[in-house]
Design a protein around this motif. Structure first.
Motif, short mmCIF file in Angstrom:
data_model
loop_
_atom_site.label_atom_id
_atom_site.label_comp_id
_atom_site.label_asym_id
_atom_site.label_seq_id
_atom_site.Cartn_x
_atom_site.Cartn_y
_atom_site.Cartn_z
N GLY A 138 0.81 -1.21 0.00
CA GLY A 138 0.00 0.00 0.00
C GLY A 138 0.84 1.26 0.00
N GLY A 139 0.19 2.38 -0.25
CA GLY A 139 0.90 3.65 -0.30
C GLY A 139 1.93 3.65 -1.41
N ASP A 140 3.10 4.22 -1.13
CA ASP A 140 4.15 4.26 -2.15
C ASP A 140 5.23 3.20 -1.89
N THR A 141 4.86 2.11 -1.20
CA THR A 141 5.82 1.06 -0.90
C THR A 141 6.18 0.27 -2.16
N ASN A 142 7.33 -0.38 -2.12
CA ASN A 142 7.77 -1.22 -3.22
C ASN A 142 6.92 -2.48 -3.30
N PRO A 143 6.38 -2.83 -4.46
CA PRO A 143 5.54 -4.03 -4.57
C PRO A 143 6.23 -5.31 -4.11
N THR A 144 7.55 -5.37 -4.24
CA THR A 144 8.26 -6.59 -3.83
C THR A 144 8.23 -6.78 -2.32
N GLY A 152 -5.48 -4.58 -0.61
CA GLY A 152 -6.91 -4.60 -0.89
C GLY A 152 -7.46 -3.24 -1.24
N ASP A 153 -8.58 -2.89 -0.61
CA ASP A 153 -9.24 -1.60 -0.90
C ASP A 153 -8.50 -0.41 -0.30
N SER A 154 -7.50 -0.68 0.53
CA SER A 154 -6.80 0.41 1.20
C SER A 154 -5.44 0.67 0.57
N ASP A 155 -5.34 0.49 -0.76
CA ASP A 155 -4.03 0.53 -1.40
C ASP A 155 -3.36 1.90 -1.35
N ASN A 156 -4.07 2.92 -0.88
CA ASN A 156 -3.44 4.23 -0.74
C ASN A 156 -2.81 4.42 0.65
N LYS A 157 -2.96 3.41 1.52
CA LYS A 157 -2.38 3.47 2.87
C LYS A 157 -1.51 2.23 3.09
N VAL A 158 -0.50 2.40 3.92
CA VAL A 158 0.45 1.31 4.17
C VAL A 158 -0.09 0.35 5.23
N SER A 159 -0.01 -0.95 4.93
CA SER A 159 -0.31 -2.01 5.88
C SER A 159 0.92 -2.90 6.00
N PHE A 160 1.08 -3.55 7.16
CA PHE A 160 2.27 -4.40 7.33
C PHE A 160 1.95 -5.57 8.26
N MET A 161 2.82 -6.59 8.21
CA MET A 161 2.76 -7.74 9.10
C MET A 161 4.21 -8.15 9.37
N SER A 162 4.54 -8.37 10.64
CA SER A 162 5.94 -8.61 10.97
C SER A 162 6.12 -9.79 11.91
N MET A 163 7.32 -10.37 11.84
CA MET A 163 7.81 -11.35 12.82
C MET A 163 9.23 -10.93 13.21
N ASP A 164 9.38 -9.68 13.60
CA ASP A 164 10.70 -9.21 13.98
C ASP A 164 10.64 -8.50 15.32
N ALA A 165 11.79 -8.09 15.83
CA ALA A 165 11.94 -7.37 17.09
C ALA A 165 11.64 -8.29 18.28
N THR A 166 11.56 -7.71 19.46
CA THR A 166 11.54 -8.50 20.70
C THR A 166 10.23 -9.23 20.94
N ARG A 167 9.12 -8.77 20.37
CA ARG A 167 7.82 -9.40 20.64
C ARG A 167 7.49 -10.52 19.68
N SER A 168 8.37 -10.85 18.74
CA SER A 168 8.07 -11.82 17.70
C SER A 168 9.03 -13.00 17.75
N SER A 169 8.51 -14.18 17.46
CA SER A 169 9.34 -15.38 17.41
C SER A 169 8.48 -16.54 16.94
N THR A 170 9.13 -17.64 16.61
CA THR A 170 8.44 -18.89 16.32
C THR A 170 9.10 -19.99 17.13
N THR A 171 8.31 -20.74 17.88
CA THR A 171 8.82 -21.84 18.68
C THR A 171 8.28 -23.16 18.14
N TYR A 172 9.18 -24.12 17.92
CA TYR A 172 8.82 -25.45 17.45
C TYR A 172 9.05 -26.44 18.58
N HIS A 173 8.06 -27.31 18.80
CA HIS A 173 8.10 -28.24 19.92
C HIS A 173 8.47 -29.65 19.47
#
Length: 209
Positions: free
Chosen positions: A75-81, A182-203
């Protein structure tokens, strides 16, 4: 919020196993003492060199992957990649030869800022090197959503897939984040798994061969 409850419901529905049961082995055993994990390769747009690390738990029942630069946006002027980021990690679990292990489930944590009409997807695929049996799970979030997210997957004990005894098979873990403006292509949306609050644990589950 409704979006969060929906995400949890989707997680529960998709937590069903996609793998067939392995041949019978001995009863599940406590973890051996001398277990270590080694990262063999790390590749992908979501995990540039030096931005991901893997740590095994003290009780040898799980390992956690932490990312420092895993962010998808659209969204916004972000790079499509930037709307799709992925990370492929190959790990070697070192354990005594009389033991084998299976992945019993995973916990994924991250943060998302999704505008109205936008959506985000988190996908995980993992399998033993050389195996035709794999597991792929997807979870979706719909905007508007600005909060932490967490997805929990578990596999029933009778449907676990164990590393073949006596064979050197690394574990491949492929994860992916996607954001659709989606319909909000003029605004930036994001999803992250970085920084201190993010991780993946495998059991782990352990068995004697």
């Amino acid at each position: 919020m409704n979006a969060k409850r929906t995400a949890i419901a989707v997680s529960a529905a998709l937590a069903l196993p996609l793998l067939s049961a392995p041949s019978a082995l001995a009863d599940e055993a406590p973890p051996p003492d001398n277990v270590s994990i080694e990262v063999v390769t790390v590749n992908g747009s979501g995990c540039p060199p030096g931005s991901a690390n893997v740590v095994i738990s003290d009780d040898k029942t799980a390992f956690t992957v932490k990312y420092n630069d895993y962010l998808a946006y659209a969204g916004g002027d972000t790079n499509p990649t930037g709307s799709r980021k992925n990370c492929q990690i190959n790990v070697r679990v070192n354990a005594p030869g009389e033991y084998t292990y299976a992945i019993t489930g995973s916990d994924h944590r991250g943060f998302a800022g999704l505008q109205d009409g936008a959506s985000g997807l988190q996908q995980t695929n993992y399998y033993f090197q050389g195996s035709t049996q794999d597991r792929t799970v997807q979870h979706e979030l719909n905007g508007r959503y600005v909060d932490d997210w967490q997805f929990r997957d578990r596999i029933p004990a009778n449907q676990l897939v164990y590393k073949p005894c006596g064979q050197a098979r690394n574990l491949n873990i492929n994860t992916e984040l996607r954001v659709n403006a989606g319909d909000s292509d003029n605004k930036v949306s994001f999803m992250s798994m970085d920084a201190t609050r993010s991780s993946t644990t495998y059991h782990f589950a352990w068995k004697r061969c």
